[in-house]
Motif scaffolding. Structure first.
Motif, PDB file in Angstrom:
ATOM      1  N   VAL A 195       0.832  -1.171   0.017  1.00  0.00           N
ATOM      2  CA  VAL A 195       0.089  -0.167  -0.104  1.00  0.00           C
ATOM      3  C   VAL A 195       0.974   1.102   0.002  1.00  0.00           C
ATOM      4  O   VAL A 195       1.635   1.506   0.637  1.00  0.00           O
ATOM      5  CB  VAL A 195      -0.809  -0.019   1.199  1.00  0.00           C
ATOM      6  N   GLY A 196       0.794   2.128  -0.889  1.00  0.00           N
ATOM      7  CA  GLY A 196       1.489   3.170  -0.994  1.00  0.00           C
ATOM      8  C   GLY A 196       0.753   4.453  -0.383  1.00  0.00           C
ATOM      9  O   GLY A 196      -0.345   4.579  -0.618  1.00  0.00           O
ATOM     10  N   ILE A 197       1.456   5.118   0.378  1.00  0.00           N
ATOM     11  CA  ILE A 197       0.684   6.378   1.456  1.00  0.00           C
ATOM     12  C   ILE A 197       1.740   7.516   1.193  1.00  0.00           C
ATOM     13  O   ILE A 197       2.773   7.544   1.522  1.00  0.00           O
ATOM     14  CB  ILE A 197       0.879   5.830   2.649  1.00  0.00           C
ATOM     15  N   GLU A 198       0.887   8.768   0.930  1.00  0.00           N
ATOM     16  CA  GLU A 198       1.280  10.193   1.112  1.00  0.00           C
ATOM     17  C   GLU A 198       0.821  10.678   2.180  1.00  0.00           C
ATOM     18  O   GLU A 198      -0.391  10.488   2.633  1.00  0.00           O
ATOM     19  CB  GLU A 198       1.128  10.682  -0.151  1.00  0.00           C
ATOM     20  N   VAL A 199       1.642  11.585   2.953  1.00  0.00           N
ATOM     21  CA  VAL A 199       1.187  12.395   3.908  1.00  0.00           C
ATOM     22  C   VAL A 199       1.241  13.989   3.608  1.00  0.00           C
ATOM     23  O   VAL A 199       2.005  14.407   3.187  1.00  0.00           O
ATOM     24  CB  VAL A 199       2.039  12.213   5.304  1.00  0.00           C
ATOM     25  N   LYS A 200       0.058  14.757   3.993  1.00  0.00           N
ATOM     26  CA  LYS A 200      -0.209  16.019   3.687  1.00  0.00           C
ATOM     27  C   LYS A 200      -0.973  16.793   4.724  1.00  0.00           C
ATOM     28  O   LYS A 200      -1.707  16.266   5.085  1.00  0.00           O
ATOM     29  CB  LYS A 200      -1.156  16.157   2.386  1.00  0.00           C
ATOM     30  N   LEU A 201       0.030  17.630   5.000  1.00  0.00           N
ATOM     31  CA  LEU A 201      -0.473  18.828   6.058  1.00  0.00           C
ATOM     32  C   LEU A 201      -1.451  19.648   5.653  1.00  0.00           C
ATOM     33  O   LEU A 201      -1.190  20.978   5.352  1.00  0.00           O
ATOM     34  CB  LEU A 201       0.638  19.373   6.739  1.00  0.00           C
ATOM     35  N   LYS A 202      -2.557  19.154   4.933  1.00  0.00           N
ATOM     36  CA  LYS A 202      -3.577  20.051   4.393  1.00  0.00           C
ATOM     37  C   LYS A 202      -4.889  19.259   4.294  1.00  0.00           C
ATOM     38  O   LYS A 202      -4.893  17.950   4.707  1.00  0.00           O
ATOM     39  CB  LYS A 202      -3.257  20.306   2.912  1.00  0.00           C
ATOM     40  N   SER A 203      -6.211  19.756   4.245  1.00  0.00           N
ATOM     41  CA  SER A 203      -7.415  19.273   4.312  1.00  0.00           C
ATOM     42  C   SER A 203      -7.765  19.108   2.998  1.00  0.00           C
ATOM     43  O   SER A 203      -8.517  17.979   2.656  1.00  0.00           O
ATOM     44  CB  SER A 203      -8.295  20.059   5.136  1.00  0.00           C
ATOM     45  N   ALA A 204      -7.718  19.985   1.946  1.00  0.00           N
ATOM     46  CA  ALA A 204      -8.146  19.783   0.529  1.00  0.00           C
ATOM     47  C   ALA A 204      -6.874  19.115  -0.165  1.00  0.00           C
ATOM     48  O   ALA A 204      -5.692  19.732  -0.301  1.00  0.00           O
ATOM     49  CB  ALA A 204      -8.338  21.332   0.059  1.00  0.00           C
ATOM     50  N   ILE A 205      -7.358  18.056  -0.818  1.00  0.00           N
ATOM     51  CA  ILE A 205      -6.622  17.394  -1.711  1.00  0.00           C
ATOM     52  C   ILE A 205      -6.481  17.533  -3.139  1.00  0.00           C
ATOM     53  O   ILE A 205      -7.611  17.649  -3.613  1.00  0.00           O
ATOM     54  CB  ILE A 205      -6.610  15.827  -1.384  1.00  0.00           C
ATOM     55  N   THR A 206      -5.377  17.888  -3.995  1.00  0.00           N
ATOM     56  CA  THR A 206      -5.644  18.011  -5.338  1.00  0.00           C
ATOM     57  C   THR A 206      -4.760  16.946  -6.192  1.00  0.00           C
ATOM     58  O   THR A 206      -4.180  16.035  -5.482  1.00  0.00           O
ATOM     59  CB  THR A 206      -4.880  19.505  -5.711  1.00  0.00           C
ATOM     60  N   ASP A 207      -4.983  16.917  -7.401  1.00  0.00           N
ATOM     61  CA  ASP A 207      -4.488  15.997  -8.398  1.00  0.00           C
ATOM     62  C   ASP A 207      -2.840  15.972  -8.086  1.00  0.00           C
ATOM     63  O   ASP A 207      -2.232  15.016  -8.220  1.00  0.00           O
ATOM     64  CB  ASP A 207      -4.649  15.922  -9.665  1.00  0.00           C
ATOM     65  N   GLN A 208      -2.074  17.062  -8.017  1.00  0.00           N
ATOM     66  CA  GLN A 208      -0.866  17.206  -7.653  1.00  0.00           C
ATOM     67  C   GLN A 208      -0.239  16.495  -6.486  1.00  0.00           C
ATOM     68  O   GLN A 208       1.065  16.148  -6.464  1.00  0.00           O
ATOM     69  CB  GLN A 208      -0.246  18.752  -7.499  1.00  0.00           C
ATOM     70  N   ASP A 209      -1.123  16.390  -5.531  1.00  0.00           N
ATOM     71  CA  ASP A 209      -0.866  15.703  -4.261  1.00  0.00           C
ATOM     72  C   ASP A 209      -0.442  14.073  -4.473  1.00  0.00           C
ATOM     73  O   ASP A 209       0.352  13.725  -3.440  1.00  0.00           O
ATOM     74  CB  ASP A 209      -1.720  16.150  -3.083  1.00  0.00           C
ATOM     75  N   PHE A 210      -0.893  13.418  -5.322  1.00  0.00           N
ATOM     76  CA  PHE A 210      -0.597  11.757  -5.664  1.00  0.00           C
ATOM     77  C   PHE A 210      -0.096  11.519  -6.803  1.00  0.00           C
ATOM     78  O   PHE A 210      -0.011  10.387  -7.134  1.00  0.00           O
ATOM     79  CB  PHE A 210      -1.969  11.305  -4.959  1.00  0.00           C
TER      80      PHE A 210
END
Length: 253
Positions: A195-210
């Protein structure tokens, strides 16, 4: 602007200072490792805390110290510090993932450095709740924002380590040698499903984030079975492209 009052700030700081002092002056001795220069170890701990969620080398951690000594600890001493702290469950490093021969030549093998509790790292660096939470404001100091992101990632790691261990799996991270692609965490069982996991210090996720998650899924379609982003939002949901978005609060509930 008046200082925001956080309850028990003082008590928390005293408790953390006492805990760190006990590790340095008592726990190391119990492990058969006498500390002749406590400030050298304290400085190394600050260097390690500063490297939270990074894969920098132990040599660079040692070189960053300024504990009042002309030089930092030797490599041998640094390794001894690491080994004792690991046996005391103070370090929770995340090893690099080597998924397959297809990607093996690109893999950077350095582990990510994580203390067992991000509160210890913050205290070692002289950061409190007020300073860290102010990093989310519009006039954010970029360094403080980065620190907050690193500590958030370390907190995520604590939860993921627990879930991975409960499922006979391992938590790793991935980064290629040229730094083009990086996956914050990978939960896997050997060379089987992952399982691949990214961590983002934000609430709104965009296409760039993954974009890195999609890259690893395209590279290893038979091995990567799930893609996840962990963020600061309030609701879990699955995007139309299949990526699961999960607030950290749900993992630690």
């Amino acid at each position: 602007m008046n200082r925001v009052a956080y309850p028990h700030d003082r008590a928390r700081a005293v408790w953390l200072d006492d805990y760190i002092e006990r590790v340095i002056t008592h726990d190391f001795t119990e492990q058969g490792h006498r500390i002749r220069q406590p400030e050298l170890l304290r400085g190394w701990l600050r260097g390690y805390a500063s490297a939270t969620a990074s894969a920098t080398t132990f040599a660079k951690i040692g070189a960053s110290l300024d504990p009042g000594e002309p030089t930092g600890p030797t490599k041998k001493t640094s390794i001894a510090y690491r080994d004792v702290l690991s046996s005391l469950y103070q370090l929770d490093q995340v090893d690099a993932w080597s998924p397959s021969r297809k990607l093996l030549s690109r893999v950077a093998l350095a582990p990510k450095h994580i203390l067992a509790d991000p509160a210890l790292a913050a205290r070692l660096l002289g950061l409190n709740a007020v300073k860290l939470m102010s990093a989310t404001g519009p006039a954010t100091n970029n360094r403080d924002r980065t620190r907050l992101g690193d500590f958030f990632e370390a907190l995520v790691a604590l939860s993921l380590q627990t879930y991975a261990a409960a499922n006979d799996a391992k938590l790793s991270h991935f980064r290629d040698n040229d730094g083009r692609h990086e996956i914050d965490f990978v939960i896997h069982r050997g060379d089987a499903e992952a399982v691949g996991i990214e961590v983002k210090l934000k609430s709104a996720i965009t296409d760039q984030d993954f974009r890195h998650l999609l890259w690893v899924k395209e590279s290893l379609p038979d091995q990567i079975v799930e893609l996840v982003i962990i963020n600061t939002g309030t609701h879990a949901y699955r995007r139309q492209d299949g990526v699961a978005v999960i607030p950290l609060a749900l993992l630690t509930a």
